[in-house]
Enzyme design. Structure first.
Site, PDB file in Angstrom:
ATOM      1  N   ILE A 121      42.651 -36.118 -11.483  1.00  0.00           N
ATOM      2  CA  ILE A 121      42.137 -34.643 -11.236  1.00  0.00           C
ATOM      3  C   ILE A 121      40.670 -34.966 -10.352  1.00  0.00           C
ATOM      4  O   ILE A 121      39.719 -35.966 -11.511  1.00  0.00           O
ATOM      5  CB  ILE A 121      41.466 -33.261 -12.148  1.00  0.00           C
ATOM      6  CG1 ILE A 121      42.412 -32.869 -12.604  1.00  0.00           C
ATOM      7  CG2 ILE A 121      40.905 -31.992 -10.684  1.00  0.00           C
ATOM      8  CD1 ILE A 121      43.829 -31.739 -12.008  1.00  0.00           C
ATOM      9  N   TYR A 149      40.071 -39.696 -27.133  1.00  0.00           N
ATOM     10  CA  TYR A 149      40.772 -39.069 -25.615  1.00  0.00           C
ATOM     11  C   TYR A 149      41.957 -38.035 -26.109  1.00  0.00           C
ATOM     12  O   TYR A 149      41.819 -37.057 -26.601  1.00  0.00           O
ATOM     13  CB  TYR A 149      40.239 -39.302 -24.777  1.00  0.00           C
ATOM     14  CG  TYR A 149      40.342 -37.999 -23.286  1.00  0.00           C
ATOM     15  CD1 TYR A 149      39.368 -37.408 -23.786  1.00  0.00           C
ATOM     16  CD2 TYR A 149      41.016 -37.641 -22.817  1.00  0.00           C
ATOM     17  CE1 TYR A 149      39.664 -36.226 -22.504  1.00  0.00           C
ATOM     18  CE2 TYR A 149      41.947 -36.557 -21.653  1.00  0.00           C
ATOM     19  CZ  TYR A 149      40.412 -35.426 -21.554  1.00  0.00           C
ATOM     20  OH  TYR A 149      40.693 -34.870 -21.043  1.00  0.00           O
ATOM     21  N   SER A 197      29.598 -24.366 -15.734  1.00  0.00           N
ATOM     22  CA  SER A 197      28.927 -24.687 -14.685  1.00  0.00           C
ATOM     23  C   SER A 197      30.024 -25.762 -13.836  1.00  0.00           C
ATOM     24  O   SER A 197      29.254 -25.812 -12.459  1.00  0.00           O
ATOM     25  CB  SER A 197      28.061 -25.388 -15.257  1.00  0.00           C
ATOM     26  OG  SER A 197      28.236 -26.381 -15.854  1.00  0.00           O
TER      27      SER A 197
END
Length: 253
Positions: A191, A158, A13
């Site tokens: 990013i 992470y 999405s």
């Protein structure tokens, strides 16, 4: 019955997943797109994919809740039957995820467990649940991070999970080889998206620092990553298997 291949993209999405999904649609794939909270954004994605000539559906998925994977697989099976009159799809992009910033000394067990559920346990058992629905000769792409090659303070949990994803990719490539299913990892650099609160995009100091450490002189954008994901999910790169492809503009070389 459609002759187009079908790709399932998790976390489609927004961000990299959205970009990859639209790139796939443009390359001739139909789409099964998943979302967790962004139902409106997912509907918009479906409309944009349809404008590109793709057949597309959006399904809810919480990657952090593996108890729901069997039900999700049933929903995929029903979508394949109802929209495509098929019982398999061709390409899986394990893209969905979330960021977490905490130094090693301050990382809580709850934060660690969340990263484990979303980034390692999730892709592991979701792929397992979907395996009977992936066509022989299909493609799987897992998403890692440049942080498995270079280290920055605050991302220990992470990055550790993403390291596990890279090892998992090699094992999947080996074990699924008999079905001619190729499995690879895409490892983006920093990013400019809303991932992790949008810090790379919205913090000028952080953005400039990353750009100064990148050979091509800027931070990445979704348009830099989506095409690589789509290419690895296509037949064009069918002989690439078990590889980690870093897409970072040459950061920390």
């Amino acid at each position: 019955m459609t002759s187009r291949k079908i790709a399932l993209v998790t976390g489609a999405s927004r961000g990299l997943g959205r970009n990859a999904a639209l790139r796939l649609a443009g390359r001739g794939h139909d789409l099964i797109a998943t979302y967790r909270q962004g139902a409106t954004d997912a509907r918009t994605l479906v409309q944009e994919a349809q404008a590109l000539g793709a057949r597309a559906v959006a399904l809810p998925l919480d990657l952090g809740d593996s108890a729901g994977f069997a039900g999700f697989a049933d929903a995929v099976r029903a979508a394949l039957r109802d929209h495509w009159q098929r019982d398999t799809f061709d390409a899986l992009l394990n893209n969905a995820g979330s960021g977490s910033y905490a130094t090693f000394a301050t990382t809580t067990e709850a934060q660690f467990d969340e990263m484990l559920r979303i980034h390692l346990k999730g892709p592991f058992f979701l792929t397992q649940a979907l395996l009977p629905l992936i066509a022989d000769g299909g493609r799987v792409v897992n998403v890692s991070s440049g942080l498995t090659r270079f280290s920055l303070p605050g991302y220990a949990a992470y990055a550790a999970m993403k390291g596990g994803v890279e090892v998992l990719t090699r094992y999947l490539a080996l074990e699924l080889g008999a079905r001619r299913i190729a499995v690879n990892t895409v490892a983006p650099g920093a990013i400019a998206t809303d991932f992790g609160g949008g810090a790379v995009r919205d913090n000028p100091q952080l953005n400039g620092l990353i750009a100064s450490q990148t050979a091509l002189g800027r931070v990445g954008a979704p348009d830099d990553i989506g095409p690589v994901m789509a290419a690895l999910l296509s037949d064009d790169l069918g002989w690439v298997n078990g590889q980690r492809v870093e897409v970072s503009g040459g950061i920390h070389l």
